[in-house]
Scaffold this motif. Structure first.
Motif, mmCIF file in Angstrom:
data_model
loop_
_atom_site.group_PDB
_atom_site.id
_atom_site.type_symbol
_atom_site.label_atom_id
_atom_site.label_comp_id
_atom_site.label_asym_id
_atom_site.label_seq_id
_atom_site.Cartn_x
_atom_site.Cartn_y
_atom_site.Cartn_z
ATOM 1 N N LEU A 1 -41.711 31.413 -35.394
ATOM 2 C CA LEU A 1 -41.162 30.779 -34.189
ATOM 3 C C LEU A 1 -39.863 31.444 -33.750
ATOM 4 O O LEU A 1 -39.607 31.576 -32.547
ATOM 5 N N LEU A 2 -39.047 31.868 -34.703
ATOM 6 C CA LEU A 2 -37.816 32.575 -34.355
ATOM 7 C C LEU A 2 -38.114 33.903 -33.673
ATOM 8 O O LEU A 2 -37.491 34.259 -32.665
ATOM 9 N N VAL A 3 -39.079 34.636 -34.207
ATOM 10 C CA VAL A 3 -39.470 35.915 -33.598
ATOM 11 C C VAL A 3 -40.011 35.672 -32.189
ATOM 12 O O VAL A 3 -39.654 36.378 -31.238
ATOM 13 N N LEU A 4 -40.834 34.654 -32.036
ATOM 14 C CA LEU A 4 -41.369 34.310 -30.722
ATOM 15 C C LEU A 4 -40.248 33.953 -29.744
ATOM 16 O O LEU A 4 -40.254 34.391 -28.584
ATOM 17 N N ALA A 5 -39.280 33.188 -30.206
ATOM 18 C CA ALA A 5 -38.162 32.805 -29.349
ATOM 19 C C ALA A 5 -37.359 34.025 -28.900
ATOM 20 O O ALA A 5 -36.993 34.136 -27.717
ATOM 21 N N PHE A 6 -37.098 34.953 -29.816
ATOM 22 C CA PHE A 6 -36.367 36.169 -29.445
ATOM 23 C C PHE A 6 -37.179 37.032 -28.482
ATOM 24 O O PHE A 6 -36.629 37.610 -27.550
ATOM 25 N N LEU A 7 -38.483 37.122 -28.702
ATOM 26 C CA LEU A 7 -39.327 37.883 -27.782
ATOM 27 C C LEU A 7 -39.290 37.286 -26.376
ATOM 28 O O LEU A 7 -39.157 38.012 -25.386
ATOM 29 N N ILE A 8 -39.408 35.979 -26.290
ATOM 30 C CA ILE A 8 -39.352 35.312 -24.988
ATOM 31 C C ILE A 8 -37.996 35.546 -24.333
ATOM 32 O O ILE A 8 -37.902 35.804 -23.130
ATOM 33 N N PHE A 9 -36.949 35.482 -25.127
ATOM 34 C CA PHE A 9 -35.595 35.709 -24.611
ATOM 35 C C PHE A 9 -35.474 37.105 -23.999
ATOM 36 O O PHE A 9 -34.986 37.271 -22.876
ATOM 37 N N PHE A 10 -35.936 38.128 -24.731
ATOM 38 C CA PHE A 10 -35.810 39.496 -24.238
ATOM 39 C C PHE A 10 -36.777 39.792 -23.095
ATOM 40 O O PHE A 10 -36.453 40.573 -22.200
#
Length: 85
Positions: free
Chosen positions: A43-52
């Protein structure tokens, strides 16, 4: 850099450091660390991907707006300037 600019930058750095120290003194660092250790990595990786991806979407919108004004702007330059701001 003038003395006034140097003084302004020094004041901003000192205020920022003071606020960081104050926030860290108020936080329960052990509890924060425990929360980080139990976080779902996917979920953290997904959140960072969405952010970028959001950065690139915003930069692309700016590129389209600037293109309508006949102002050439490379996408990566816009991403960099957006991330700095």
């Amino acid at each position: 850099m003038t003395f006034k600019n140097t003084l302004s930058v020094a004041a901003k750095v000192l205020i920022s450091l003071g606020l960081i120290v104050w926030l860290l003194s108020q936080a329960d660092l052990a509890q924060i660390w425990q929360t980080i250790k139990t976080a779902n990595v996917a979920l953290l990786v997904l959140a960072f991907l969405i952010f970028f991806v959001g950065y690139f979407i915003t930069a692309k919108r700016w590129q389209l707006l600037l293109g309508a004004l006949q102002v050439p702007a490379p996408l990566m330059a816009l991403v960099q300037s957006f991330s700095i701001s």
